[in-house]
Motif scaffolding. Sequence first.
Motif, mmCIF file in Angstrom:
data_model
loop_
_atom_site.group_PDB
_atom_site.id
_atom_site.type_symbol
_atom_site.label_atom_id
_atom_site.label_comp_id
_atom_site.label_asym_id
_atom_site.label_seq_id
_atom_site.Cartn_x
_atom_site.Cartn_y
_atom_site.Cartn_z
ATOM 1 N N SER A 111 1.203 -1.555 -0.094
ATOM 2 C CA SER A 111 -0.207 0.048 0.072
ATOM 3 C C SER A 111 0.693 1.262 0.339
ATOM 4 O O SER A 111 -0.042 2.196 -0.616
ATOM 5 N N ASP A 112 2.360 0.767 0.328
ATOM 6 C CA ASP A 112 3.103 2.516 0.307
ATOM 7 C C ASP A 112 4.039 2.711 -0.710
ATOM 8 O O ASP A 112 4.738 3.325 -0.980
ATOM 9 N N GLY A 113 3.761 2.119 -1.533
ATOM 10 C CA GLY A 113 4.115 1.775 -2.926
ATOM 11 C C GLY A 113 5.191 0.716 -3.073
ATOM 12 O O GLY A 113 6.186 0.486 -4.280
ATOM 13 N N PHE A 114 5.999 0.632 -2.559
ATOM 14 C CA PHE A 114 7.128 -1.010 -1.915
ATOM 15 C C PHE A 114 6.952 -1.862 -2.467
ATOM 16 O O PHE A 114 5.456 -1.929 -2.623
ATOM 17 N N HIS A 115 7.747 -2.473 -2.549
ATOM 18 C CA HIS A 115 7.588 -4.498 -3.097
ATOM 19 C C HIS A 115 7.997 -5.096 -1.647
ATOM 20 O O HIS A 115 9.360 -4.972 -1.066
ATOM 21 N N ASN A 116 7.676 -6.144 -0.937
ATOM 22 C CA ASN A 116 8.760 -6.701 -0.329
ATOM 23 C C ASN A 116 9.269 -7.966 -1.173
ATOM 24 O O ASN A 116 8.664 -7.967 -1.548
#
Length: 289
Positions: free
Chosen positions: A30-35
Motif C-alpha cells: 500500500s505504501d508503493g514498495f514491494h516486499n
Amino acid sequence: MVSNSFGIPSVSLKCPAKINLYLAVDKRRSDGFHNISTVFQTIDLFDELILTPGVNDSYFKCNTDLSWNHENTLHKALAEVERQTGRKIEIGMELKKRIPSGGGLGGGSSDAASLLRFFAKAFEIETERVIEMASAVGSDVPFFLRGGTAIASGRGEILSYPGDVTGYSVDLSFPEVEVSTVLAYRLIDELDSFHCIDERGARQYYEALKARDTVRLKNDSLNSFQNPIFSRFAEIKDHYSKSLLEKPNAVVTMMTGSGSTIFSLFQGRMGKHKFISSEELSKTWFSTG
C-alpha cells in the motif's frame, strides 16, 4: 569539518559488489514498495572510494560520468550524516568505479555503506544509528555495512546472517545497458510477474548452497525480475542465452538483482570472482595512504 582522526592525508575504502543468489518479489504494498525475499552475497569485485578529510572545499571526482546530485548515493549518505550529526562536513571524494552502474550489483549502495562506515568510525556513531542512516539512504545499503552472506526481507533492509557461504565463485556478463530499479519494479507490476513470498524459500536456497546441493540449486533458482527484464531488453536475454551456452558446467546461470548483469555460479574457483565473507571484508575494507 571532519578531523583527520586517522592521522593520514587520505583513506581508501573498498566497496564490494553483491549478487542476489535468490530473489523473490511480492506484489506492491500500500505504501508503493514491494516486499522481497533474497539471499545476498558479496563478491570480490570492488569500487574504490578515496576520501581526503579536512579539505577546505569539498569535492567529488569519478572516473565515470556520475553526477554529484541528490540521486547519487554518496551524496545521500553525506547529507544523512550531516543531518544526523548536525555537522557541516568538508571532505574530498574520489570514486573509482569498477562495478557497472545499473547492473544489479549494488555498487551505489556499497559505496554509500562504505562512506557511512568511515563516518561511524570517525564520529563514533553507535551501530543502530548507522543502520538507521543506511536504511534512509537505500534499501540495500544496510546489507553492505557488513557484507558476506545474508537473507533479507522487507524492502531488503530486514537482515539475518545465518553464516557465510564459501567455496563458490562466479563469472559475470555485463550487457551494455543500464536498468533502473524503478523501471524493473514497474515491469513486475505491469506484467503481474511477482511471486507470493514464502519465507522458507530464501532459507531453503541458502541451505542448499551450504549443502552443495546442485540439484536443488538448479531447480529452486529464482529471480522475479528476470522474465520481465528479458521481455523488455533483448540484449540482456541474449547475454543470458550466450552464458548458458558458453558455461555449461555452471551450477546456475541467472540475472542478479534488477539487472542487467548475468552471473554463472560455480563450485570452487572456476569463476573469476569468488564469494567474499564478512570476516574477509572486515580485514580489508580500509587502507590508508
